[in-house]
Design a protein around this motif. Structure first.
Motif, PDB file in Angstrom:
ATOM      1  N   THR A 150      -2.149  -2.961   3.281  1.00 53.82           N
ATOM      2  CA  THR A 150      -1.778  -2.511   4.627  1.00 53.82           C
ATOM      3  C   THR A 150      -1.074  -1.157   4.568  1.00 53.82           C
ATOM      4  OG1 THR A 150      -1.541  -4.788   5.408  1.00 53.82           O
ATOM      5  CG2 THR A 150      -0.455  -3.067   6.692  1.00 53.82           C
ATOM      6  N   SER A 178      -6.386  -1.756   8.530  1.00 53.06           N
ATOM      7  CA  SER A 178      -5.063  -2.254   8.147  1.00 53.06           C
ATOM      8  C   SER A 178      -4.636  -3.430   9.022  1.00 53.06           C
ATOM      9  CB  SER A 178      -4.021  -1.134   8.239  1.00 53.06           C
ATOM     10  OG  SER A 178      -3.885  -0.673   9.573  1.00 53.06           O
ATOM     11  N   PHE A 203       0.017  -6.795   1.746  1.00 48.33           N
ATOM     12  CA  PHE A 203       0.929  -5.826   2.333  1.00 48.33           C
ATOM     13  C   PHE A 203       0.838  -4.461   1.653  1.00 48.33           C
ATOM     14  CE2 PHE A 203       3.094  -9.816   3.726  1.00 48.33           C
ATOM     15  CZ  PHE A 203       2.866  -9.622   5.084  1.00 48.33           C
ATOM     16  N   ILE A 254      -2.914  -6.818   7.476  1.00 51.00           N
ATOM     17  CA  ILE A 254      -1.595  -7.301   7.888  1.00 51.00           C
ATOM     18  C   ILE A 254      -1.694  -8.684   8.529  1.00 51.00           C
ATOM     19  CG2 ILE A 254      -1.505  -6.327  10.237  1.00 51.00           C
ATOM     20  CD1 ILE A 254       1.423  -5.542   9.567  1.00 51.00           C
TER      21      ILE A 254
END
Length: 262
Positions: free
Chosen positions: A206, A221, A203, A225
């Motif tokens: 991301t 990204s 995360f 994710i």
């Protein structure tokens, strides 16, 4: 990917994740940091859930009561009675059920929004739970067999040539009195730490790629994710698995302590 002069960039998760600064009572024996607060919230939520689900228990259970009964039956049938039997297992069922529920709730905190870290991802709680098991299985064996016979059966297994005790007895001592509680705590701790670091990595990556990446880099990204959601589902599975393994091993250790010969 290096940090920028303004403090941006990709921040790699590290062991410092598990040593957050104090929130309340800094510098006192009652210091509370983020992880301690998570443990308190989870403990209160667990007690509240059990109370609300069972305060009006009925012969034909509702949904909430059914979930509680499902968990209790799982621990009773699949763990306790399958190892200890119905008669002996009844004595240790409350302790082992509490152990399973505490570990499961604390583990699941790692995937709960705004908590985001397992209460078992710092060594204190796993060690405390392992010591609880340690005291119970030693106490069970000593109470049933007496101290002398328990030590004899644990350290001098029957059927072994006497000259082999020079090698076997130190190994048995380490296994019974050191390795069992140590491995219980270490296995739980390592799995919860690893899961948290993987989630933070996905995360954080991301966040960096989406907000600070340029051009086509932003598109990657989507991969991080997706990886984060995949690891979240895996962590839910691991949370249940580690609660099951910890409770199962605790039950097995109690059963081994109660046996008069190994």
């Amino acid at each position: 990917m290096a940090e920028s002069d303004h403090g941006g960039g990709f921040h790699v998760p590290s062991i410092s994740e598990f040593f957050p600064p104090a929130i309340f009572f800094e510098g006192t024996p009652f210091e509370i940091n983020r992880i301690t607060l998570v443990r308190i919230v989870v403990a209160l939520a667990l007690v509240l859930w059990l109370w609300l689900s069972t305060r009006h228990a009925k012969l034909v259970p509702g949904r909430a009561q059914s979930v509680v009964e499902l968990v209790l039956d799982f621990v009773r049938v699949q763990i306790v009675e399958s190892v200890l039997g119905e008669k002996v297992g009844r004595k240790y069922l409350p302790m082992l059920t509490a152990l399973f529920l505490i570990i499961l709730a604390m583990n699941l905190a790692g995937v709960v929004p705004f908590l985001n870290i397992a209460g078992t991802s710092v060594v204190g709680l796993p060690v405390l739970l392992a010591l609880w098991v340690y005291v119970v299985y030693l106490g069970a064996g000593i109470k049933k067999q007496g101290l002398g016979k328990f030590l004899k059966n644990s350290l001098f297994p029957s059927g072994v040539p006497p000259f082999m005790y020079v090698l076997i007895t130190p190994i048995e001592f380490l296994q019974v009195f050191v390795l069992r509680p140590f491995t219980l705590a270490l296995r739980l701790l390592a799995n919860m730490m690893a899961g948290h670091l993987m989630l933070v990595l996905c995360f954080a990556a991301t966040h960096f790629l989406l907000l600070e990446g340029g051009g086509l880099i932003k598109a990657t990204s989507a991969l991080t994710i997706l990886g984060g959601f995949g690891i979240t589902l895996f962590e839910i599975f691991v949370a249940f698995l580690q609660a099951f393994i910890f409770t199962l091993l605790a039950t097995v250790y109690i059963q081994m302590s109660l046996e008069e010969e190994h």
